[in-house]
Design an enzyme around this catalytic site. Structure first.
Site, PDB file in Angstrom:
ATOM      1  N   GLU A  81       8.653   1.556  -2.666  1.00  0.00           N
ATOM      2  CA  GLU A  81       7.611   0.388  -2.479  1.00  0.00           C
ATOM      3  C   GLU A  81       8.231  -0.823  -3.043  1.00  0.00           C
ATOM      4  O   GLU A  81       7.957  -2.012  -2.488  1.00  0.00           O
ATOM      5  CB  GLU A  81       6.213   0.989  -2.888  1.00  0.00           C
ATOM      6  CG  GLU A  81       5.148  -0.104  -2.710  1.00  0.00           C
ATOM      7  CD  GLU A  81       3.673   0.331  -3.359  1.00  0.00           C
ATOM      8  OE1 GLU A  81       3.906   0.875  -4.374  1.00  0.00           O
ATOM      9  OE2 GLU A  81       2.719   0.092  -2.738  1.00  0.00           O
ATOM     10  N   HIS A 114       0.884  -1.230  -0.003  1.00  0.00           N
ATOM     11  CA  HIS A 114       0.062  -0.081   0.150  1.00  0.00           C
ATOM     12  C   HIS A 114       0.831   1.167  -0.059  1.00  0.00           C
ATOM     13  O   HIS A 114       1.669   1.558   0.743  1.00  0.00           O
ATOM     14  CB  HIS A 114      -0.810   0.089   1.235  1.00  0.00           C
ATOM     15  CG  HIS A 114      -1.817   1.067   1.416  1.00  0.00           C
ATOM     16  ND1 HIS A 114      -3.128   1.122   0.480  1.00  0.00           N
ATOM     17  CD2 HIS A 114      -1.694   2.104   1.888  1.00  0.00           C
ATOM     18  CE1 HIS A 114      -3.538   2.271   0.888  1.00  0.00           C
ATOM     19  NE2 HIS A 114      -2.740   3.060   1.610  1.00  0.00           N
TER      20      HIS A 114
HETATM   21  C1  GRF Z   1       0.949   0.419  -6.028  1.00  0.00           C
HETATM   22  O1  GRF Z   1       1.292   1.603  -5.644  1.00  0.00           O
HETATM   23  C2  GRF Z   1       0.225  -0.519  -4.867  1.00  0.00           C
HETATM   24  O2  GRF Z   1       0.628   0.114  -3.613  1.00  0.00           O
HETATM   25  C3  GRF Z   1      -1.204   0.004  -4.733  1.00  0.00           C
HETATM   26  O3  GRF Z   1      -1.407  -0.027  -6.032  1.00  0.00           O
HETATM   27  C4  GRF Z   1      -0.126   0.297  -6.879  1.00  0.00           C
HETATM   28  C5  GRF Z   1      -0.165  -0.699  -7.998  1.00  0.00           C
HETATM   29  O4  GRF Z   1       0.219  -0.170  -9.026  1.00  0.00           O
HETATM   30  N1  GRF Z   1      -1.929  -0.996  -4.034  1.00  0.00           N
HETATM   31  P1  GRF Z   1       0.821  -1.152 -10.446  1.00  0.00           P
HETATM   32  O5  GRF Z   1      -0.510  -1.758 -11.056  1.00  0.00           O
HETATM   33  O6  GRF Z   1       1.392  -2.300  -9.821  1.00  0.00           O
HETATM   34  O7  GRF Z   1       1.859  -0.352 -11.465  1.00  0.00           O
END
Ligand code: GRF
Length: 207
Positions: free
Chosen positions: A178, A108
């Protein structure tokens, strides 16, 4: 270690996991990608890597219980050790939560418990951080439970908010941090599982 990934969007998080598996940065391979959106970038990325994909949504399974069962069975059949929610926009059902209890993680883009829960996802999180004038934000990896973004935290990384940050620049930096956090969590998870092996083996023969 075998991973099952659920994703709804672009799939940049999934891509980082796929690349790290190929390069050997993590000792884990994605066995299956499930999406509620058959056009998701995550599905395309998985296919490009030759990974099995499954479309499970309210279109394919109108009934909540049937959908939960289909997801559970697919993950069990793929023999996954760890389930990763990588931008998955749907709530999981009770069957999959119970079957993989303690083995489902979500990433997240905020410092949970701040900016978590229903309605806080993607760019909305970064908009809220900028509107509040926070000087720091970040990302969190946590164990998934029945409540949105509320399970035990297994990893967190802080990202400073810069004076001239926009939603886009903040999102880019948070996503970057992240991905690194997530790879570290997967790597540590793998190490802990491996460490448990010999301990279990020791008490088995002749004991
Ligand atoms: C990520 O930032 C994650 O934290 C959130 O959604 C985003 C997903 O991005 N839950 P992606 O589809 O992997 O580019």
């Amino acid at each position: 270690m075998k991973l099952g990934v659920l994703a709804s969007g672009e799939g940049s998080t999934l891509q980082a996991v796929l690349d790290a598996g190929v390069s050997g940065e993590i000792d884990a391979c994605v066995r299956l990608v499930i999406s509620n959106n058959s056009n998701a970038g995550a599905v395309q990325r998985a296919r490009q890597h030759g990974i099995d994909t499954l479309h499970i949504s309210s279109t394919t399974h109108a009934d909540d219980e049937a959908r939960d069962q289909a997801i559970t069975q697919a993950l069990v059949s793929a023999e996954v050790d760890l389930v990763l929610l990588a931008g998955y926009m749907k709530r999981l059902g009770p069957q999959v939560l119970e079957t993989f209890s303690g083995r489902i993680i979500n990433t997240h883009p905020s410092l949970l418990p701040k900016y978590g829960g229903q309605g806080f996802y993607g760019r909305r999180v970064h908009e809220a951080v900028l509107a509040a004038g926070d000087t720091a934000t970040g990302a969190t990896v946590h164990i998934v439970t029945a409540d949105y973004d509320a399970g035990p935290i297994v990893g967190q990384v802080t990202v400073p908010v810069r004076k001239h940050d926009t939603v886009q620049s903040l999102e880019d930096r948070v996503k970057n941090a992240e991905r690194k956090l997530l790879l570290q969590v997967i790597s540590d998870w793998r190490d802990q599982t491996r460490d448990q092996g010999p301990r279990m083996a020791k008490v088995m023969p002749g004991d």
